[in-house]
Design a protein around this motif. Structure first.
Motif, PDB file in Angstrom:
ATOM      1  N   LEU A 232      55.585  -3.987 -29.899  1.00 58.62           N
ATOM      2  CA  LEU A 232      54.428  -3.969 -29.008  1.00 58.62           C
ATOM      3  C   LEU A 232      54.853  -3.518 -27.620  1.00 58.62           C
ATOM      4  O   LEU A 232      54.174  -2.724 -26.971  1.00 58.62           O
ATOM      5  N   VAL A 235      55.137   0.203 -27.690  1.00 56.28           N
ATOM      6  CA  VAL A 235      53.840   0.885 -27.696  1.00 56.28           C
ATOM      7  C   VAL A 235      53.264   0.947 -26.285  1.00 56.28           C
ATOM      8  O   VAL A 235      52.871   2.006 -25.802  1.00 56.28           O
ATOM      9  N   TYR A 236      53.245  -0.204 -25.626  1.00 53.65           N
ATOM     10  CA  TYR A 236      52.657  -0.240 -24.289  1.00 53.65           C
ATOM     11  C   TYR A 236      53.445   0.622 -23.308  1.00 53.65           C
ATOM     12  O   TYR A 236      52.873   1.390 -22.540  1.00 53.65           O
ATOM     13  N   VAL A 238      55.367   3.186 -23.789  1.00 57.65           N
ATOM     14  CA  VAL A 238      55.269   4.632 -24.018  1.00 57.65           C
ATOM     15  C   VAL A 238      53.996   5.184 -23.382  1.00 57.65           C
ATOM     16  O   VAL A 238      53.952   6.333 -22.939  1.00 57.65           O
ATOM     17  N   HIS A 239      52.960   4.364 -23.327  1.00 55.18           N
ATOM     18  CA  HIS A 239      51.736   4.820 -22.666  1.00 55.18           C
ATOM     19  C   HIS A 239      51.999   5.148 -21.200  1.00 55.18           C
ATOM     20  O   HIS A 239      51.277   5.943 -20.606  1.00 55.18           O
ATOM     21  N   ASN A 241      54.269   6.917 -20.260  1.00 54.27           N
ATOM     22  CA  ASN A 241      54.590   8.346 -20.250  1.00 54.27           C
ATOM     23  C   ASN A 241      53.340   9.195 -20.116  1.00 54.27           C
ATOM     24  O   ASN A 241      53.362  10.256 -19.504  1.00 54.27           O
ATOM     25  N   TYR A 242      52.253   8.721 -20.725  1.00 52.16           N
ATOM     26  CA  TYR A 242      50.979   9.414 -20.534  1.00 52.16           C
ATOM     27  C   TYR A 242      50.715   9.529 -19.033  1.00 52.16           C
ATOM     28  O   TYR A 242      50.345  10.581 -18.522  1.00 52.16           O
ATOM     29  N   TYR A 270      48.201  -0.053 -17.892  1.00 55.64           N
ATOM     30  CA  TYR A 270      48.257  -0.522 -19.272  1.00 55.64           C
ATOM     31  C   TYR A 270      49.684  -0.825 -19.670  1.00 55.64           C
ATOM     32  O   TYR A 270      49.977  -1.870 -20.246  1.00 55.64           O
ATOM     33  N   CYS A 417      43.041  -8.614 -25.370  1.00 56.05           N
ATOM     34  CA  CYS A 417      41.984  -7.699 -25.780  1.00 56.05           C
ATOM     35  C   CYS A 417      41.091  -7.335 -24.606  1.00 56.05           C
ATOM     36  O   CYS A 417      40.719  -6.173 -24.424  1.00 56.05           O
ATOM     37  N   LYS A 418      40.775  -8.339 -23.800  1.00 53.09           N
ATOM     38  CA  LYS A 418      39.886  -8.067 -22.667  1.00 53.09           C
ATOM     39  C   LYS A 418      40.538  -7.071 -21.702  1.00 53.09           C
ATOM     40  O   LYS A 418      39.887  -6.140 -21.218  1.00 53.09           O
ATOM     41  N   GLY A 420      42.752  -4.869 -22.451  1.00 56.87           N
ATOM     42  CA  GLY A 420      42.779  -3.574 -23.112  1.00 56.87           C
ATOM     43  C   GLY A 420      41.442  -2.874 -23.007  1.00 56.87           C
ATOM     44  O   GLY A 420      41.378  -1.669 -22.720  1.00 56.87           O
ATOM     45  N   ILE A 421      40.373  -3.643 -23.212  1.00 56.24           N
ATOM     46  CA  ILE A 421      39.033  -3.056 -23.128  1.00 56.24           C
ATOM     47  C   ILE A 421      38.805  -2.496 -21.736  1.00 56.24           C
ATOM     48  O   ILE A 421      38.301  -1.384 -21.557  1.00 56.24           O
ATOM     49  N   TRP A 424      40.955   0.767 -21.080  1.00 59.79           N
ATOM     50  CA  TRP A 424      40.516   1.966 -21.802  1.00 59.79           C
ATOM     51  C   TRP A 424      39.111   2.403 -21.412  1.00 59.79           C
ATOM     52  O   TRP A 424      38.793   3.593 -21.462  1.00 59.79           O
ATOM     53  N   ASN A 425      38.278   1.453 -21.002  1.00 57.91           N
ATOM     54  CA  ASN A 425      36.965   1.849 -20.482  1.00 57.91           C
ATOM     55  C   ASN A 425      37.131   2.623 -19.187  1.00 57.91           C
ATOM     56  O   ASN A 425      36.490   3.649 -18.961  1.00 57.91           O
ATOM     57  N   ALA A 427      39.789   4.265 -18.317  1.00 58.14           N
ATOM     58  CA  ALA A 427      40.393   5.563 -18.651  1.00 58.14           C
ATOM     59  C   ALA A 427      39.328   6.520 -19.167  1.00 58.14           C
ATOM     60  O   ALA A 427      39.301   7.696 -18.812  1.00 58.14           O
TER      61      ALA A 427
ATOM     62  N   VAL B 411      38.873   1.146 -27.271  1.00 63.85           N
ATOM     63  CA  VAL B 411      37.968   0.084 -26.811  1.00 63.85           C
ATOM     64  C   VAL B 411      37.354  -0.621 -28.017  1.00 63.85           C
ATOM     65  O   VAL B 411      37.302  -1.852 -28.079  1.00 63.85           O
ATOM     66  N   TYR B 414      39.841  -2.961 -29.685  1.00 64.83           N
ATOM     67  CA  TYR B 414      40.030  -4.187 -28.919  1.00 64.83           C
ATOM     68  C   TYR B 414      38.804  -5.088 -28.994  1.00 64.83           C
ATOM     69  O   TYR B 414      38.913  -6.311 -29.077  1.00 64.83           O
TER      70      TYR B 414
END
Lengths: 434, 441
Positions: A232, A235-236, A238-239, A241-242, A270, A417-418, A420-421, A424-425, A427, B411, B414
């Motif tokens: 995990l 994964v996080y 590496v982002h 790098n984005y 993130y 989760c919150k 993350g939401i 990404w929202n 983004a 999204v 999640y």
């Protein structure tokens, strides 16, 4: 987390104690009966420090000491909190205390210490005992240990425990003076009993098996969890790098530049968020670890039962054989094969005087044997009674604590989760402006 | 605007745009009309007046004694008049797409053709006939064909029309026509020579384009790699997550009070696993291929810029040749070659006249060639410039929607996991309260 032991649990004298010690305990109990140590005093492990010194073989070593603080609860009458009393203890002293408790109260599920060495690590955590994160988590674990002991109706009354908290010097000597080490059962003895006991209480056998299962399942979980944490983290991160590439890309774009740049920032955020997530996850792992080690304590109680039961059975067996011998000698019949019987056949019967002496000896032995069996039986019964009470207490504590642990894990997942939401929202919005 | 009378080859379209038609640079007339013909409308108008729709679907295995390959169904719906009917359905294989691409590139060397998926992907160790591979390829082929259909010039080529409409036999025979292998060889040899020579006076904007392509290529390539890495790590994370589930279940079998919450944990983890799996699939099946296509695009752009350079280099070479001939003429008029001509028995004047005439002839020829080349260069430059703008717009849309879709999917994932954990929490808390109240429902 601390178990508020009720004063209803009767204090049972430990038959392994010497008379003076049990008197002490009983005295203490009578004085503090129904009083929980924690009601009187606050206990904590506040800090950790590095020290260097010479060890037993006169070599330089670096070690960590922990500050144990105690403060009387009732003293805040004027609204001012008094300065706590404190002393420094090393991990090895905690270990000594625990071993003392294990031997002195074999019928209790003694709270475990935090791990000696970092196990189930994932790459970010270091396995080094000097690592500040490890030291901090250990500090918390040691405090937890003290609180568990202090909230146990029986353990909280132990004098050695009390002096551990209050007397810095000479404590070690006082522990050794109890001679507890001599009372410790050898592993061999315990193993032997486990194999040869015939009528162990089924509940204890079941508990022992439960202890095995619990240990196995929690070990598995901790292992997998450590690997998953590693992944995990990857994964996080590496982002991130984005974020870097978006930033570089935005430099060559006109219309897309702003959107890319801000999206990149969110990717960085993130990537950074994983550190907090995994710290909380580590806390969950620590809670599991405590019960992993508790499983050991549980099994120790079961083994002790097997030992006491075995000793009872041995004493009973011995008594029976002595009675048989008596019978044979009295009636002159040899019912079962015995070396005595054979030798007498070979070398001739004994004289009547010898027989008399022997019979008298046997009678005494039988009397003593019956006393021994009675005593052992009593010991066994008392052990079963008090141990089972503590096991039930432990079960309740475990159910409560582990359920709380699962709940806090769920809360942690929800928070993750919150976050993350949200990221990404954000983004997505930046992308839409690209 | 559009002067249709000038060129009989031009076909009339129902599109109310001033876009050009299917033609070959060598048959063009005046540069002016051509540049005018190659004007692009705003994006909105294009969409409104879209009169051709293509889809690539329904992959099927085709087995012969010699080989096995996949064919795809290509469906066309159009109102364009150069098509005999309004609906077509043909089957095409990957080779056919390759052919179409090559033809378009040949005819329009400085226009940007969207890349095709690669022949054989080694990276993921995917087999040619793996379902996922076929689907990914189908999507890419669909995108490719749609890009062609959306392109004002490409979509009006004869090759494109034949690709969409001809049956397999007709396509095969059509493929056999057109410039053969040797002529293509000749082209590339000339191109090589020009490359070696290099371009002297490249216009600033093309240099800027090249720099952009370099930087863009690096960035897109990095994004491609990052995405692949994320997919890899996520997959491994999922493996570990999966292992937890049976462990919690196993644990619940040893417990009484804790059995239910532990089973709940196991079920939560299982559901999160499923959701995350889908999210990874989205990355793998959508974002990844799109990024990869743009990595391929970068190569296309570099090639197109190179071809433009070659055209310019050839033009410059010709210009130099002309200057050289002019210089020859100058020097020649001054020189009287005596000895040889006396021997041969011609008068110096005669010889000089012959030479001058010959030079004049050569100069005229070169001038004509040069004029054509100038036109060709100008056309190539304008074509590239316009197509560049067009490409950038398409790239922006493509990548924007790819990233937005990814963000959206993340999204969603999640949100679903959140719901799972929240309901678990609720069940645990109400349970606890239930037992405290000692009266559970």
């Amino acid at each position: 987390m601390a178990d508020s032991g009720s004063g209803d649990i009767a204090v049972i004298g430990n038959t392994d104690l010497t008379t003076s010690e049990s008197e002490n305990n009983i005295k203490n109990t009578m004085v503090e009966k129904g009083t929980n140590l924690l009601k009187r005093m606050e206990i904590g492990v506040a800090e950790a420090e590095k020290r260097t010194g010479k060890n037993a073989v006169n070599m330089q070593e670096t070690y960590t000491v922990y500050l144990v603080e105690t403060r009387a609860v009732d003293a805040s009458s004027e609204g001012t909190t008094p300065v706590p009393d404190s002393l420094w203890r090393r991990y090895s002293e905690f270990e000594l205390l625990k071993n003392y408790l294990l031997v002195t109260y074999p019928f209790l599920v003694v709270p475990p210490l935090p791990e000696k060495r970092a196990e189930f690590v994932w790459h970010k955590l270091s396995a080094d005992n000097m690592d500040p994160d490890f030291v901090e988590r250990r500090r918390v674990g040691l405090e937890n240990f003290l609180l568990r002991v202090a909230s146990h109706a029986v353990l909280s009354n132990d004098k050695i425990f009390y002096s551990f908290l209050t007397e810095e010097n000479g404590w070690k000597e006082s522990v050794f003076e109890t001679g507890f080490q001599a009372k410790a059962d050898s592993r061999l003895k315990a193993l032997n009993a486990t194999f040869r006991v015939k009528n162990a209480d089924k509940r204890f056998a079941d508990m022992k098996q439960y202890g095995d299962e619990l240990q196995s399942v929690i070990s598995q979980l901790l292992r997998v969890r450590a690997r998953a944490a590693d992944r995990l983290y990857g994964v996080y991160k590496v982002h991130g790098n984005y974020g870097r590439v978006f930033s570089e890309w935005s430099a060559i774009e006109k219309e897309m530049g702003d959107g890319l740049q801000s999206a990149g920032h969110h990717m960085d955020a993130y990537a950074a968020s994983v550190d907090d997530i995994l710290e909380e996850e580590e806390h969950y792992a620590d809670q599991l670890k405590e019960y992993l080690f508790y499983a050991d304590a549980l099994r120790a109680v079961c083994r002790k039962h097997e030992l006491t039961q075995f000793e009872l059975e041995m004493a009973a067996q011995d008594l029976i054989s002595k009675k048989q011998q008596q019978e044979e000698l009295a009636t002159g019949t040899v019912r079962t094969f015995s070396l005595k019987g054979m030798t007498s056949k070979l070398f001739g019967q004994e004289t009547p005087e010898q027989r008399e002496t022997k019979l008298k000896m046997l009678e005494t032995q039988i009397e003593e044997g019956e006393e021994l069996v009675k005593e052992r039986n009593r010991e066994c019964e008392e052990f079963v009674k008090s141990a089972w009470v503590d096991i039930e207490r432990f079960k309740e504590q475990k159910d409560h604590d582990l359920r709380e642990a699962l709940i806090s894990y769920a809360i942690m997942q929800i928070s993750m989760c919150k976050k993350g939401i949200q990221v990404w929202n954000n983004a997505k919005e930046c992308f839409s402006k690209m | 605007m559009l002067d249709l009378d000038e060129d009989d080859d031009l076909e009339v379209f129902s599109k109310n745009t001033t876009e050009g038609s299917s033609f070959n640079p060598s048959t063009q007339t005046s540069p002016g009309s051509m540049i005018n013909q190659y004007k692009f409308q705003e994006e909105e108008e294009e969409i409104d007046t879209k009169d051709i729709f293509v889809t690539v679907d329904d992959p099927e295995s085709y087995v012969t004694a010699i080989e096995t390959y996949i064919t795809y169904r290509v469906v066309t719906k159009t109102t364009r008049s150069e098509f005999d009917s309004s609906e077509f359905e043909v089957r095409r294989r990957y080779q056919d797409f390759l052919w179409l691409k090559a033809r378009l590139e040949e005819a329009h060397p400085t226009l940007i053709v969207h890349p095709l998926p690669e022949k054989f992907v080694m990276k993921g160790m995917v087999e040619r006939f793996n379902e996922n591979f076929i689907e990914t390829r189908r999507k890419a082929l669909n995108r490719f064909l749609n890009r062609i259909a959306d392109h004002p010039i490409f979509s009006s080529t004869e090759d494109f029309r034949i690709f969409l409409t001809a049956d397999v036999g007709a396509l095969t025979s059509h493929k056999k026509q057109g410039p053969g292998f040797l002529s293509r060889m000749g082209e590339s040899v000339r191109g090589l020579a020009a490359t070696v020579r290099g371009v002297r006076n490249r216009p600033e904007e093309f240099t800027a384009m090249q720099e952009y392509v370099e930087a863009f290529g690096q960035n897109i390539s990095s994004l491609d790699k990052v995405t692949q890495r994320i997919v890899r790590e996520q997959k491994e994370y999922l493996e570990d997550l999966k292992e937890c589930v049976p462990t919690y279940t196993q644990w619940s079998n040893s417990e009484e009070e804790l059995a239910e919450p532990l089973r709940g944990m196991a079920s939560c983890l299982e559901r999160c696993f499923t959701e995350t799996e889908e999210q990874v699939k989205e990355l793998n099946d959508n974002l990844n291929p799109t990024l990869h296509e743009y990595v391929l695009c970068t190569e296309t752009l570099k090639t197109v810029l190179r071809r433009r350079d070659i055209i310019q280099a050839e033009f410059e070479a010709k210009t130099e040749a002309l200057l050289a001939k002019h210089a020859d003429r100058e020097t020649d008029s001054k020189v009287l070659s005596l000895a040889w001509d006396n021997l041969v028995g011609r008068s110096p004047e005669e010889v000089k006249q012959q030479k001058q005439q010959k030079l004049e002839g050569e100069i005229k020829e070169i001038r004509e060639d040069l004029s054509k080349m100038e036109d060709k260069l100008e056309w190539a430059n304008n074509a590239l410039k316009s197509d560049w703008t067009r490409w950038k717009k398409v790239m922006r849309t493509d990548l924007q929607s790819a990233f937005m879709d990814t963000a959206e999917k993340n999204v969603n994932c999640y949100e679903k996991c959140l719901a799972v954990w929240e309901s678990f929490l609720l069940s645990q808390r109400t349970d606890a309260e239930g037992t405290q109240v000692s009266d559970s429902s």
